[in-house]
Design a protein around this motif. Sequence first.
Motif, PDB file in Angstrom:
ATOM      1  N   PRO A 262       0.712  -1.287  -0.272  1.00 47.15           N
ATOM      2  CA  PRO A 262      -0.237   0.281   0.302  1.00 47.15           C
ATOM      3  C   PRO A 262       1.218   0.673  -0.402  1.00 47.15           C
ATOM      4  CG  PRO A 262      -0.691  -1.246   1.540  1.00 47.15           C
ATOM      5  CD  PRO A 262       0.670  -2.340   1.321  1.00 47.15           C
ATOM      6  N   GLU A 263       2.070   0.980   0.560  1.00 46.97           N
ATOM      7  CA  GLU A 263       2.663   2.172   0.884  1.00 46.97           C
ATOM      8  C   GLU A 263       3.270   2.586  -0.658  1.00 46.97           C
ATOM      9  OE1 GLU A 263       3.040   4.876   2.677  1.00 46.97           O
ATOM     10  OE2 GLU A 263       1.302   4.145   3.648  1.00 46.97           O
ATOM     11  N   THR A 264       3.255   1.618  -0.886  1.00 48.39           N
ATOM     12  CA  THR A 264       4.895   2.047  -2.722  1.00 48.39           C
ATOM     13  C   THR A 264       3.477   2.140  -3.459  1.00 48.39           C
ATOM     14  OG1 THR A 264       5.831  -0.396  -2.044  1.00 48.39           O
ATOM     15  CG2 THR A 264       6.071   0.776  -4.352  1.00 48.39           C
ATOM     16  N   ARG A 265       2.421   2.079  -3.675  1.00 45.24           N
ATOM     17  CA  ARG A 265       1.594   2.095  -4.532  1.00 45.24           C
ATOM     18  C   ARG A 265       1.010   3.718  -3.964  1.00 45.24           C
ATOM     19  NH1 ARG A 265      -2.702  -0.193  -7.706  1.00 45.24           N
ATOM     20  NH2 ARG A 265      -0.075  -1.028  -8.684  1.00 45.24           N
ATOM     21  N   ARG A 266       0.191   3.698  -2.351  1.00 44.49           N
ATOM     22  CA  ARG A 266       0.611   4.776  -2.122  1.00 44.49           C
ATOM     23  C   ARG A 266       1.174   6.434  -2.987  1.00 44.49           C
ATOM     24  NH1 ARG A 266      -3.462   6.561   1.584  1.00 44.49           N
ATOM     25  NH2 ARG A 266      -1.995   7.653   3.147  1.00 44.49           N
ATOM     26  N   THR A 267       2.770   6.369  -3.117  1.00 43.23           N
ATOM     27  CA  THR A 267       4.188   6.739  -2.896  1.00 43.23           C
ATOM     28  C   THR A 267       3.949   7.342  -4.729  1.00 43.23           C
ATOM     29  OG1 THR A 267       5.013   6.251  -1.034  1.00 43.23           O
ATOM     30  CG2 THR A 267       6.300   7.016  -2.961  1.00 43.23           C
ATOM     31  N   ALA A 268       3.404   5.825  -5.025  1.00 40.08           N
ATOM     32  CA  ALA A 268       3.435   6.167  -6.816  1.00 40.08           C
ATOM     33  C   ALA A 268       2.368   7.132  -7.277  1.00 40.08           C
ATOM     34  CB  ALA A 268       3.589   4.806  -7.427  1.00 40.08           C
ATOM     35  N   VAL A 269       1.686   6.829  -6.454  1.00 37.35           N
ATOM     36  CA  VAL A 269       0.616   7.666  -6.717  1.00 37.35           C
ATOM     37  C   VAL A 269       0.177   9.627  -6.237  1.00 37.35           C
ATOM     38  CG1 VAL A 269      -2.151   8.843  -6.213  1.00 37.35           C
ATOM     39  CG2 VAL A 269      -0.958   6.680  -6.297  1.00 37.35           C
ATOM     40  N   ALA A 270       1.861   9.815  -5.609  1.00 34.31           N
ATOM     41  CA  ALA A 270       2.015  10.352  -5.128  1.00 34.31           C
ATOM     42  C   ALA A 270       3.126  11.706  -6.092  1.00 34.31           C
ATOM     43  CB  ALA A 270       2.857  11.040  -3.529  1.00 34.31           C
ATOM     44  N   GLU A 271       3.784  10.381  -6.297  1.00 30.44           N
ATOM     45  CA  GLU A 271       4.541  11.001  -7.797  1.00 30.44           C
ATOM     46  C   GLU A 271       3.898  11.215  -8.954  1.00 30.44           C
ATOM     47  OE1 GLU A 271       7.893  10.952  -7.466  1.00 30.44           O
ATOM     48  OE2 GLU A 271       8.538  10.022  -5.881  1.00 30.44           O
ATOM     49  N   ALA A 272       2.892  10.165  -8.918  1.00 32.15           N
ATOM     50  CA  ALA A 272       2.264  11.065 -10.013  1.00 32.15           C
ATOM     51  C   ALA A 272       1.790  12.686 -10.456  1.00 32.15           C
ATOM     52  CB  ALA A 272       1.179  10.135 -10.257  1.00 32.15           C
ATOM     53  N   VAL A 273       0.623  12.890  -9.000  1.00 33.15           N
ATOM     54  CA  VAL A 273       0.522  14.139  -8.458  1.00 33.15           C
ATOM     55  C   VAL A 273       1.396  14.828  -8.587  1.00 33.15           C
ATOM     56  CG1 VAL A 273      -0.311  15.654  -6.327  1.00 33.15           C
ATOM     57  CG2 VAL A 273      -1.431  13.015  -6.783  1.00 33.15           C
ATOM     58  N   PHE A 274       2.506  14.821  -8.491  1.00 31.94           N
ATOM     59  CA  PHE A 274       3.630  15.345  -8.854  1.00 31.94           C
ATOM     60  C   PHE A 274       3.660  16.318  -9.970  1.00 31.94           C
ATOM     61  CE2 PHE A 274       6.158  13.686  -4.588  1.00 31.94           C
ATOM     62  CZ  PHE A 274       5.962  14.411  -3.884  1.00 31.94           C
ATOM     63  N   ARG A 275       4.060  14.887 -11.340  1.00 30.03           N
ATOM     64  CA  ARG A 275       4.232  15.306 -12.481  1.00 30.03           C
ATOM     65  C   ARG A 275       2.780  16.083 -12.976  1.00 30.03           C
ATOM     66  NH1 ARG A 275       5.268   9.635 -11.715  1.00 30.03           N
ATOM     67  NH2 ARG A 275       3.667   9.427 -12.843  1.00 30.03           N
ATOM     68  N   VAL A 276       1.499  15.864 -12.690  1.00 29.18           N
ATOM     69  CA  VAL A 276       0.276  16.441 -13.037  1.00 29.18           C
ATOM     70  C   VAL A 276       0.310  17.633 -12.185  1.00 29.18           C
ATOM     71  CG1 VAL A 276      -1.874  16.333 -13.185  1.00 29.18           C
ATOM     72  CG2 VAL A 276      -0.775  14.516 -13.391  1.00 29.18           C
ATOM     73  N   VAL A 277       1.064  18.162 -11.596  1.00 31.63           N
ATOM     74  CA  VAL A 277       0.628  19.465 -10.959  1.00 31.63           C
ATOM     75  C   VAL A 277       1.940  20.088 -12.284  1.00 31.63           C
ATOM     76  CG1 VAL A 277       1.591  21.506  -9.139  1.00 31.63           C
ATOM     77  CG2 VAL A 277       0.043  19.009  -8.637  1.00 31.63           C
ATOM     78  N   ALA A 278       3.317  19.452 -11.712  1.00 32.59           N
ATOM     79  CA  ALA A 278       4.141  20.742 -12.968  1.00 32.59           C
ATOM     80  C   ALA A 278       4.063  20.681 -14.436  1.00 32.59           C
ATOM     81  CB  ALA A 278       5.580  19.423 -12.534  1.00 32.59           C
ATOM     82  N   ALA A 279       3.166  19.797 -14.793  1.00 40.57           N
ATOM     83  CA  ALA A 279       2.822  20.096 -16.372  1.00 40.57           C
ATOM     84  C   ALA A 279       1.773  20.526 -16.687  1.00 40.57           C
ATOM     85  CB  ALA A 279       2.150  18.673 -16.836  1.00 40.57           C
ATOM     86  N   ARG A 280       0.556  21.175 -15.375  1.00 40.80           N
ATOM     87  CA  ARG A 280      -0.858  21.436 -15.888  1.00 40.80           C
ATOM     88  C   ARG A 280      -1.510  22.177 -14.997  1.00 40.80           C
ATOM     89  NH1 ARG A 280      -4.503  15.699 -17.746  1.00 40.80           N
ATOM     90  NH2 ARG A 280      -2.806  15.208 -16.900  1.00 40.80           N
ATOM     91  N   GLY A 281      -0.720  22.188 -13.180  1.00 36.52           N
ATOM     92  CA  GLY A 281      -1.365  22.395 -12.614  1.00 36.52           C
ATOM     93  C   GLY A 281      -2.204  21.910 -11.507  1.00 36.52           C
ATOM     94  N   LEU A 282      -2.450  22.839 -10.201  1.00 37.62           N
ATOM     95  CA  LEU A 282      -2.940  21.577  -8.520  1.00 37.62           C
ATOM     96  C   LEU A 282      -3.685  21.472  -9.380  1.00 37.62           C
ATOM     97  CD1 LEU A 282      -2.008  20.358  -6.423  1.00 37.62           C
ATOM     98  CD2 LEU A 282      -2.601  22.731  -5.288  1.00 37.62           C
ATOM     99  N   PRO A 283      -4.981  22.510  -9.716  1.00 37.63           N
ATOM    100  CA  PRO A 283      -6.615  22.625 -10.412  1.00 37.63           C
ATOM    101  C   PRO A 283      -7.405  21.106 -11.243  1.00 37.63           C
ATOM    102  CG  PRO A 283      -5.939  24.823 -10.380  1.00 37.63           C
ATOM    103  CD  PRO A 283      -4.447  23.456  -9.885  1.00 37.63           C
ATOM    104  N   GLN A 284      -5.495  20.771 -12.045  1.00 41.27           N
ATOM    105  CA  GLN A 284      -6.468  19.603 -12.879  1.00 41.27           C
ATOM    106  C   GLN A 284      -5.994  17.990 -11.806  1.00 41.27           C
ATOM    107  OE1 GLN A 284      -7.165  19.500 -16.009  1.00 41.27           O
ATOM    108  NE2 GLN A 284      -7.406  21.442 -15.148  1.00 41.27           N
ATOM    109  N   ALA A 285      -5.110  17.912 -10.061  1.00 38.94           N
ATOM    110  CA  ALA A 285      -5.085  17.150 -10.105  1.00 38.94           C
ATOM    111  C   ALA A 285      -5.406  16.122  -9.702  1.00 38.94           C
ATOM    112  CB  ALA A 285      -3.851  17.521  -8.718  1.00 38.94           C
ATOM    113  N   SER A 286      -7.100  16.471 -10.540  1.00 38.85           N
ATOM    114  CA  SER A 286      -7.611  15.225  -9.650  1.00 38.85           C
ATOM    115  C   SER A 286      -8.162  13.718  -9.740  1.00 38.85           C
ATOM    116  CB  SER A 286      -8.936  15.351 -11.270  1.00 38.85           C
ATOM    117  OG  SER A 286      -8.896  14.965 -11.666  1.00 38.85           O
ATOM    118  N   LEU A 287      -8.711  12.333  -8.979  1.00 35.96           N
ATOM    119  CA  LEU A 287      -8.098  11.649  -8.913  1.00 35.96           C
ATOM    120  C   LEU A 287      -8.116  10.629 -10.582  1.00 35.96           C
ATOM    121  CD1 LEU A 287     -10.766  10.609  -6.254  1.00 35.96           C
ATOM    122  CD2 LEU A 287      -8.056  10.900  -6.245  1.00 35.96           C
TER     123      LEU A 287
END
Length: 203
Positions: free
Chosen positions: A7-32
């Motif tokens: 679970p922690e590995t998967r949650r961290t992988a999701v956090a990494e995806a959040v960073f990539r979305v935020v960096a590319a498109r902004g925080l408002p685009q970080a939807s599930l």
Amino acid sequence: MPKIVDPETRRTAVAEAVFRVVAARGLPQASLRNVAAEAGLATGSVRHYFTGSEEMIEFALEVFVERISARVLAKVEPAKTGPSDEARLAAVEDLLAELLPMDDERHTEAVVWLAFADAARTSPQLRPLLRRLYDGVRLLMRRILEGSAQRGALREGLDIDVETERLAALVDGLLTDGVVQPDRMTPELMHAVLRTHLRSISR
């Protein structure tokens, strides 16, 4: 046999995806949905670990704070115990550079940092985490300055409170300029500004 997912590995992988979305498109685009797509997962899979986007983003910020803190703390010892004032000064510069967009990884972190900082203005959930990072950075700078003062490496008469905030403001400004105008505020220039400031307050 079904694949076992930590679970922690998967949650961290999701956090990494959040960073990539935020960096590319902004925080408002970080939807599930967007983060799940970035992570190569089904939206339902992400919902298995987070009840909603707010919880997901809050966790991502925790990962962000812990990652930067660990990297910076790993460079504290050379800044305190270098063999000479010159070596310690260079180590402090190197330590502070970890907070700045000096390469692709740190540039992404700086973009994410600014996005989180802006969001925290109106988010009671994010504000304490951002405050923790801000306070941690200032505490680190204060300890570096106090240690230098105790060794007689700082100019006499400096106000440590003021110098702590001045150094923090300098780093904040370099980070922002390095993100907004990377063609002008280059890594070389950021290093030069840090070095000049540190020398200006040293004996």
